[in-house]
Design a protein around this motif. Structure first.
Motif, PDB file in Angstrom:
ATOM      1  N   ASP A 108      22.352  18.736  15.938  1.00  0.00           N
ATOM      2  CA  ASP A 108      21.328  19.199  14.877  1.00  0.00           C
ATOM      3  C   ASP A 108      20.388  17.820  14.628  1.00  0.00           C
ATOM      4  OD1 ASP A 108      22.185  21.772  14.890  1.00  0.00           O
ATOM      5  OD2 ASP A 108      23.124  21.447  12.949  1.00  0.00           O
ATOM      6  N   GLU A 109      21.035  16.694  14.352  1.00  0.00           N
ATOM      7  CA  GLU A 109      20.085  15.691  13.902  1.00  0.00           C
ATOM      8  C   GLU A 109      19.139  15.196  15.194  1.00  0.00           C
ATOM      9  OE1 GLU A 109      20.886  11.037  12.550  1.00  0.00           O
ATOM     10  OE2 GLU A 109      22.383  12.429  12.051  1.00  0.00           O
ATOM     11  N   GLU A 113      18.198  16.872  17.913  1.00  0.00           N
ATOM     12  CA  GLU A 113      17.292  17.927  18.247  1.00  0.00           C
ATOM     13  C   GLU A 113      16.047  18.013  17.242  1.00  0.00           C
ATOM     14  OE1 GLU A 113      19.343  21.404  18.924  1.00  0.00           O
ATOM     15  OE2 GLU A 113      20.020  20.751  21.012  1.00  0.00           O
ATOM     16  N   LYS A 114      16.115  17.496  16.009  1.00  0.00           N
ATOM     17  CA  LYS A 114      15.091  17.281  15.269  1.00  0.00           C
ATOM     18  C   LYS A 114      14.118  16.282  15.707  1.00  0.00           C
ATOM     19  CE  LYS A 114      17.624  19.176  11.062  1.00  0.00           C
ATOM     20  NZ  LYS A 114      18.261  18.703   9.930  1.00  0.00           N
ATOM     21  N   GLN A 115      14.663  15.255  16.366  1.00  0.00           N
ATOM     22  CA  GLN A 115      13.971  14.220  17.018  1.00  0.00           C
ATOM     23  C   GLN A 115      13.384  14.327  18.256  1.00  0.00           C
ATOM     24  OE1 GLN A 115      16.158  10.582  16.534  1.00  0.00           O
ATOM     25  NE2 GLN A 115      17.206  11.381  14.829  1.00  0.00           N
ATOM     26  N   GLY A 116      13.689  15.734  18.905  1.00  0.00           N
ATOM     27  CA  GLY A 116      13.096  16.072  19.952  1.00  0.00           C
ATOM     28  C   GLY A 116      13.907  15.748  21.239  1.00  0.00           C
ATOM     29  N   LYS A 150      25.508  24.739   6.201  1.00  0.00           N
ATOM     30  CA  LYS A 150      24.366  23.917   5.944  1.00  0.00           C
ATOM     31  C   LYS A 150      24.331  23.882   4.365  1.00  0.00           C
ATOM     32  CE  LYS A 150      22.660  24.850  10.014  1.00  0.00           C
ATOM     33  NZ  LYS A 150      22.626  23.706  10.820  1.00  0.00           N
TER      34      LYS A 150
END
Length: 109
Positions: free
Chosen positions: A21-22, A24-27, A107
């Motif tokens: 998750d972390e 993928e937030k950064q691409g 979450k």
């Protein structure tokens, strides 16, 4: 990119889900790599194929290798890293044997 994530050579399922998750937030794409031809039922699982894997962008891809128990992929981690230089390679702790298909992260509000 948070370098603390990559200090360990293996991630538990919980760490995998959190870090995925972390990142993928950064691409950054985090992919499970099946080394035993027994796919884990998830949308981001690929078969081990170094040629096709090397076509993915090095700075935007993390490979998380798994086998049945996690022991073989941890033992072979340097082999995978040599086959895929420049990529982040991690082993999944416990492999398929410890994978819980219904495990979800809660979450935080």
């Amino acid at each position: 990119m948070n370098e603390e994530i990559f200090e360990k050579d293996e991630w538990t399922q919980e760490e995998y889900l959190n870090y995925k998750d972390e990142l993928e937030k950064q691409g950054i794409n985090v992919l499970l790599v099946d080394t035993v031809l027994k796919p884990i039922d998830t949308d981001n699982c690929i078969k081990y194929n170094p040629y096709e894997m090397a076509l993915l962008p090095k700075d935007k891809t993390v490979f998380v290798f798994y086998c049945d128990t996690g022991k073989s992929t941890k033992d072979r981690l340097e082999f995978y890293r040599n086959k895929l230089p420049g990529y982040r390679c991690i082993s999944l702790h416990g492999g398929r044997g410890y994978w819980r298909p219904n495990f979800r992260l809660l979450k935080k509000p």
